[in-house]
Each structure stands twice: as C-alpha cells, then as structure tokens.
Motif scaffolding. Structure first.
Motif, PDB file in Angstrom:
ATOM      1  N   MET A  91      51.107 107.887 -28.404  1.00 46.52           N
ATOM      2  CA  MET A  91      50.553 109.064 -28.970  1.00 46.52           C
ATOM      3  C   MET A  91      49.716 109.926 -27.936  1.00 46.52           C
ATOM      4  SD  MET A  91      50.654 109.912 -31.789  1.00 46.52           S
ATOM      5  CE  MET A  91      49.572 111.602 -31.718  1.00 46.52           C
ATOM      6  N   ALA A  92      48.865 108.998 -26.981  1.00 48.37           N
ATOM      7  CA  ALA A  92      48.237 109.615 -25.896  1.00 48.37           C
ATOM      8  C   ALA A  92      49.184 110.444 -25.053  1.00 48.37           C
ATOM      9  CB  ALA A  92      47.507 108.594 -24.962  1.00 48.37           C
ATOM     10  N   VAL A  94      48.599 114.785 -24.991  1.00 52.58           N
ATOM     11  CA  VAL A  94      48.230 115.437 -23.405  1.00 52.58           C
ATOM     12  C   VAL A  94      49.437 116.287 -23.091  1.00 52.58           C
ATOM     13  CG1 VAL A  94      48.121 114.750 -20.857  1.00 52.58           C
ATOM     14  CG2 VAL A  94      46.495 113.430 -22.742  1.00 52.58           C
ATOM     15  N   MET A  95      50.917 115.848 -23.297  1.00 54.30           N
ATOM     16  CA  MET A  95      51.831 116.379 -22.667  1.00 54.30           C
ATOM     17  C   MET A  95      52.328 117.572 -23.597  1.00 54.30           C
ATOM     18  SD  MET A  95      52.003 115.065 -19.598  1.00 54.30           S
ATOM     19  CE  MET A  95      53.632 115.584 -18.938  1.00 54.30           C
ATOM     20  N   LEU A  96      52.163 117.503 -24.831  1.00 55.97           N
ATOM     21  CA  LEU A  96      52.732 118.398 -25.847  1.00 55.97           C
ATOM     22  C   LEU A  96      51.898 119.246 -26.610  1.00 55.97           C
ATOM     23  CD1 LEU A  96      55.882 116.148 -27.064  1.00 55.97           C
ATOM     24  CD2 LEU A  96      55.939 118.123 -25.253  1.00 55.97           C
ATOM     25  N   ILE A  97      50.999 118.424 -27.251  1.00 54.02           N
ATOM     26  CA  ILE A  97      49.915 118.979 -28.424  1.00 54.02           C
ATOM     27  C   ILE A  97      48.975 119.950 -27.872  1.00 54.02           C
ATOM     28  CG2 ILE A  97      48.475 118.375 -30.272  1.00 54.02           C
ATOM     29  CD1 ILE A  97      50.185 116.067 -30.947  1.00 54.02           C
ATOM     30  N   VAL A  98      48.262 119.404 -26.889  1.00 55.26           N
ATOM     31  CA  VAL A  98      47.038 120.195 -26.222  1.00 55.26           C
ATOM     32  C   VAL A  98      47.762 121.263 -25.824  1.00 55.26           C
ATOM     33  CG1 VAL A  98      45.181 120.133 -24.517  1.00 55.26           C
ATOM     34  CG2 VAL A  98      45.498 118.152 -26.221  1.00 55.26           C
ATOM     35  N   PHE A 115      47.597 118.846 -36.101  1.00 55.96           N
ATOM     36  CA  PHE A 115      48.894 118.734 -35.383  1.00 55.96           C
ATOM     37  C   PHE A 115      49.130 117.018 -35.064  1.00 55.96           C
ATOM     38  CE2 PHE A 115      48.757 123.248 -34.631  1.00 55.96           C
ATOM     39  CZ  PHE A 115      50.099 123.551 -34.414  1.00 55.96           C
ATOM     40  N   VAL A 116      48.070 116.414 -34.807  1.00 50.83           N
ATOM     41  CA  VAL A 116      48.099 115.076 -34.575  1.00 50.83           C
ATOM     42  C   VAL A 116      48.481 114.335 -35.801  1.00 50.83           C
ATOM     43  CG1 VAL A 116      46.892 112.955 -33.872  1.00 50.83           C
ATOM     44  CG2 VAL A 116      46.729 115.453 -32.341  1.00 50.83           C
ATOM     45  N   TYR A 117      47.766 114.308 -36.864  1.00 55.22           N
ATOM     46  CA  TYR A 117      48.129 113.877 -38.077  1.00 55.22           C
ATOM     47  C   TYR A 117      49.631 113.368 -38.355  1.00 55.22           C
ATOM     48  CZ  TYR A 117      48.471 112.246 -42.929  1.00 55.22           C
ATOM     49  OH  TYR A 117      49.002 111.496 -43.960  1.00 55.22           O
ATOM     50  N   PRO A 118      50.513 114.769 -38.252  1.00 53.49           N
ATOM     51  CA  PRO A 118      51.919 114.274 -38.620  1.00 53.49           C
ATOM     52  C   PRO A 118      52.620 113.355 -37.656  1.00 53.49           C
ATOM     53  CG  PRO A 118      51.580 116.521 -38.459  1.00 53.49           C
ATOM     54  CD  PRO A 118      50.294 115.883 -38.266  1.00 53.49           C
ATOM     55  N   VAL A 119      52.060 113.598 -36.452  1.00 55.73           N
ATOM     56  CA  VAL A 119      52.871 112.901 -35.444  1.00 55.73           C
ATOM     57  C   VAL A 119      52.303 111.370 -35.309  1.00 55.73           C
ATOM     58  CG1 VAL A 119      52.931 112.402 -32.639  1.00 55.73           C
ATOM     59  CG2 VAL A 119      52.878 114.935 -33.477  1.00 55.73           C
ATOM     60  N   VAL A 120      51.151 111.155 -35.751  1.00 53.76           N
ATOM     61  CA  VAL A 120      50.597 109.676 -35.775  1.00 53.76           C
ATOM     62  C   VAL A 120      51.618 108.888 -37.064  1.00 53.76           C
ATOM     63  CG1 VAL A 120      49.009 108.308 -36.498  1.00 53.76           C
ATOM     64  CG2 VAL A 120      48.618 109.898 -34.931  1.00 53.76           C
ATOM     65  N   THR A 121      51.574 110.036 -38.283  1.00 52.34           N
ATOM     66  CA  THR A 121      52.379 109.447 -39.033  1.00 52.34           C
ATOM     67  C   THR A 121      53.883 109.124 -38.809  1.00 52.34           C
ATOM     68  OG1 THR A 121      50.875 110.560 -40.522  1.00 52.34           O
ATOM     69  CG2 THR A 121      52.970 109.918 -41.596  1.00 52.34           C
TER      70      THR A 121
END
Length: 80
Positions: free
Chosen positions: A50-51, A55-59, A18-24
C-alpha cells in the motif's frame, strides 16, 4: 509552512477516493492467500504494498491531475 486546512482537507478527500479502492483490491487478493493468519501478519504484508502504491502511483497522479483543486485555485482556461 503548512498548507491551509482547506487544502489539507481537499487532499484527504481525494486521497480517500483513490486509496479506498486500492486497499479493497489488495485485501480481496490477500485474504484468500492468508487464511488463518492473524491480522498483524496480514497488515505486515499489506502495508508495504500500500505504501509503495501510494507514494509511487497515487500521490503523483493526484498532484498532477488535482493540484489546482487541492491548492484552491481556479483552472485557467486557454484563450480561443
């Protein structure tokens, strides 16, 4: 008490997915706006976004949708 290693590894796997596409996506947005900047300057802008996203969406999404998988529990099927 820490969760077992297997649960932490499952969490790491799902977080990466989930984090990879957001960072990209953030990098595609940030790079044209920061042409000529040093890497540390770009990181200074990227990390707070990113943080906050993590914290607010992905986790919360991951724990809600994949909590049983991370914990290593089999999903309970509803009775018909």
């Amino acid at each position: 008490m820490q969760p077992p290693l297997s649960a932490r590894l499952r969490m790491a796997l799902i977080m990466s997915v989930f984090v990879y596409p957001v960072v990209t996506l953030y990098l595609y947005i940030l790079m044209p706006l920061t042409t000529g900047w040093e890497m540390w300057q770009r990181s200074l802008i990227l990390v707070p976004f990113m943080a906050t996203t993590i914290v607010m969406l992905i986790v919360p999404f991951i724990t809600r949708r994949f909590g049983a998988f991370i914990a290593g529990k089999k999903p309970v099927k509803a009775a018909a």
